[in-house]
Design a protein around this motif. Structure first.
Motif, PDB file in Angstrom:
ATOM      1  N   ILE A   6     -10.387   1.300   7.334  1.00 46.69           N
ATOM      2  CA  ILE A   6      -9.323   0.568   8.017  1.00 46.69           C
ATOM      3  C   ILE A   6      -9.129  -0.765   7.312  1.00 46.69           C
ATOM      4  CG2 ILE A   6      -8.564  -0.441  10.200  1.00 46.69           C
ATOM      5  CD1 ILE A   6     -10.618   1.493  11.557  1.00 46.69           C
ATOM      6  N   GLY A   7      -7.912  -1.024   6.896  1.00 43.66           N
ATOM      7  CA  GLY A   7      -7.599  -2.319   6.296  1.00 43.66           C
ATOM      8  C   GLY A   7      -6.545  -3.026   7.106  1.00 43.66           C
ATOM      9  N   ASP A   8      -6.495  -4.351   7.023  1.00 42.39           N
ATOM     10  CA  ASP A   8      -5.319  -5.016   7.576  1.00 42.39           C
ATOM     11  C   ASP A   8      -4.183  -4.836   6.573  1.00 42.39           C
ATOM     12  OD1 ASP A   8      -5.479  -7.165   5.639  1.00 42.39           O
ATOM     13  OD2 ASP A   8      -6.936  -8.167   6.906  1.00 42.39           O
ATOM     14  N   SER A   9      -2.972  -5.206   6.965  1.00 40.83           N
ATOM     15  CA  SER A   9      -1.809  -4.858   6.147  1.00 40.83           C
ATOM     16  C   SER A   9      -1.648  -5.717   4.903  1.00 40.83           C
ATOM     17  CB  SER A   9      -0.527  -4.934   6.986  1.00 40.83           C
ATOM     18  OG  SER A   9      -0.308  -6.254   7.460  1.00 40.83           O
ATOM     19  N   CYS A  10      -2.588  -6.629   4.672  1.00 36.14           N
ATOM     20  CA  CYS A  10      -2.579  -7.340   3.396  1.00 36.14           C
ATOM     21  C   CYS A  10      -3.143  -6.462   2.278  1.00 36.14           C
ATOM     22  CB  CYS A  10      -3.389  -8.638   3.508  1.00 36.14           C
ATOM     23  SG  CYS A  10      -3.146  -9.795   2.149  1.00 36.14           S
ATOM     24  N   THR A  11      -3.690  -5.301   2.644  1.00 35.05           N
ATOM     25  CA  THR A  11      -4.215  -4.345   1.671  1.00 35.05           C
ATOM     26  C   THR A  11      -3.040  -3.641   0.991  1.00 35.05           C
ATOM     27  OG1 THR A  11      -6.050  -3.966   3.206  1.00 35.05           O
ATOM     28  CG2 THR A  11      -5.825  -2.435   1.357  1.00 35.05           C
ATOM     29  N   ASP A  12      -2.800  -3.951  -0.273  1.00 35.68           N
ATOM     30  CA  ASP A  12      -1.632  -3.406  -0.980  1.00 35.68           C
ATOM     31  C   ASP A  12      -2.004  -2.099  -1.684  1.00 35.68           C
ATOM     32  OD1 ASP A  12       0.211  -5.428  -0.269  1.00 35.68           O
ATOM     33  OD2 ASP A  12      -0.671  -6.764  -1.749  1.00 35.68           O
ATOM     34  N   LEU A  13      -1.723  -1.004  -1.011  1.00 38.11           N
ATOM     35  CA  LEU A  13      -2.125   0.310  -1.507  1.00 38.11           C
ATOM     36  C   LEU A  13      -1.142   0.846  -2.547  1.00 38.11           C
ATOM     37  CD1 LEU A  13      -3.046   2.075   1.858  1.00 38.11           C
ATOM     38  CD2 LEU A  13      -4.639   1.044   0.222  1.00 38.11           C
ATOM     39  N   PRO A  14      -1.648   1.517  -3.589  1.00 43.15           N
ATOM     40  CA  PRO A  14      -0.754   2.258  -4.484  1.00 43.15           C
ATOM     41  C   PRO A  14      -0.217   3.478  -3.751  1.00 43.15           C
ATOM     42  CG  PRO A  14      -3.025   2.691  -5.059  1.00 43.15           C
ATOM     43  CD  PRO A  14      -3.060   1.631  -3.996  1.00 43.15           C
ATOM     44  N   VAL A  38       7.175  -6.918  11.531  1.00 44.16           N
ATOM     45  CA  VAL A  38       5.915  -6.179  11.543  1.00 44.16           C
ATOM     46  C   VAL A  38       5.625  -5.701  10.126  1.00 44.16           C
ATOM     47  CG1 VAL A  38       4.633  -4.233  12.512  1.00 44.16           C
ATOM     48  CG2 VAL A  38       6.337  -5.432  13.912  1.00 44.16           C
ATOM     49  N   ASP A  39       4.437  -6.015   9.640  1.00 43.42           N
ATOM     50  CA  ASP A  39       4.068  -5.653   8.270  1.00 43.42           C
ATOM     51  C   ASP A  39       3.515  -4.227   8.242  1.00 43.42           C
ATOM     52  OD1 ASP A  39       3.554  -5.760   5.566  1.00 43.42           O
ATOM     53  OD2 ASP A  39       1.763  -7.011   5.758  1.00 43.42           O
ATOM     54  N   ASP A  40       4.400  -3.270   8.395  1.00 40.76           N
ATOM     55  CA  ASP A  40       4.003  -1.868   8.377  1.00 40.76           C
ATOM     56  C   ASP A  40       4.961  -1.097   7.466  1.00 40.76           C
ATOM     57  OD1 ASP A  40       6.342  -1.675   9.859  1.00 40.76           O
ATOM     58  OD2 ASP A  40       5.342  -1.128  11.739  1.00 40.76           O
ATOM     59  N   ASP A  41       5.071   0.203   7.669  1.00 43.87           N
ATOM     60  CA  ASP A  41       5.923   1.023   6.797  1.00 43.87           C
ATOM     61  C   ASP A  41       7.401   0.664   6.893  1.00 43.87           C
ATOM     62  OD1 ASP A  41       3.746   2.399   5.839  1.00 43.87           O
ATOM     63  OD2 ASP A  41       3.935   4.070   7.243  1.00 43.87           O
TER      64      ASP A  41
END
Length: 277
Positions: A6-14, A38-41
């Motif tokens: 589980i990451g917070d949304s500062c985790t910038d996933l490829p 909201v910092d989501d999809d």
């Protein structure tokens, strides 16, 4: 053993990790003027950058609630939570409180909350390293000390295209911001124990990025066993340039590029490049 990271949304996933069922991101909130994003999809980077540039107010972010983390703890044996630096956000403390509350009712649950002492791509590297260790068959008790040691030897640096966000957050006087802008001076920033520090500066982005590459070349140890992550805020070409320049000199085990989500875009601003290894 089943697991979840589980990451917070500062985790910038490829892109390849965004649909991984074993990874969940908990969104932070961003306020620009009277609007809450909201910092989501649903995050729209281009629209967000426009709104941020037009706003005269300092955008604000707020961390997830403990319940936002806790709702992802069920259904798996091992839980790893990775947050952005505790020196930059309350996300870590919120996740720790979630862990404490959850363990009161589930005392045998395996939960580790990891302060990344970084942000953005640094958090992503920890996600990937945990998955690598799980693939090797290591247990939760084995992974925890390994990932914390890996974190302790990670480095994160970035180059900013604009000083606007730093100025709006009170980190630079208006005069300094104007002078730097007029002279086209770009800072090279880094982290020390999770806090942002200035490493150097250069006239123009290209020279600043060259200094960034030199910092990596002088600093990195054991590159063949490490991951290089590069995040960019709406400037893939710049990120690709940094990747090519670093890999000419340093044989990292793996390298990937991600676009920034909301929180990283807020602080990097358009054109910003973040690296971690």
């Amino acid at each position: 053993m089943s697991y979840r990271i589980i990451g917070d949304s500062c985790t910038d996933l490829p892109m390849e990790l965004k649909h991984d069922e074993n990874i969940r991101l908990v969104p932070l909130l961003i306020q620009i003027d009277d609007e809450i994003i909201v910092d989501d999809d649903s995050f729209d980077q281009i629209d967000f950058l426009r709104k941020m540039a037009e706003s005269k107010q300092c955008p604000k972010s707020s961390c997830p609630s403990p319940d936002s983390f806790m709702q992802h703890f069920d259904g798996v044996d091992d839980v790893y939570v990775i947050t952005l630096s505790s020196k930059l956000s309350g996300s870590y403390n919120s996740a720790e409180l979630a862990k404490k509350m959850y363990l009161e009712d589930h005392p045998n649950k395996n939960i580790e909350v990891i302060d990344s002492r970084s942000a953005s791509i640094g958090q992503t590297i920890l996600v990937m390293k945990i998955q690598e260790l799980i693939a090797q068959g290591k247990s939760f008790k084995e992974i925890v000390p390994i990932i914390n040691d890996y974190r302790d030897h990670m480095n994160t640096m970035f180059v900013l295209e604009t000083l606007d966000t730093l100025r709006k957050n009170g980190r630079l006087t208006n005069l300094k911001a104007v002078i730097c802008s007029a002279l086209n001076i770009k800072p090279v920033m880094g982290s020390s124990e999770g806090e942002i520090i200035k490493l150097d500066q250069a006239r123009g982005v290209e020279r600043a990025l060259q200094k960034l590459v030199k910092f990596v070349e002088d600093d990195v140890k054991g590159a063949k066993d490490r991951i290089l992550g590069i995040a960019h805020c709406n400037n893939f070409e710049r990120a690709l340039y940094v990747k090519e320049e670093i890999l000419k000199k340093i044989p990292f085990a793996k390298c990937f590029i991600s676009n920034t989500a909301g929180i990283s875009s807020l602080y990097a601003n358009e054109g910003g490049v973040i690296i971690s290894y």
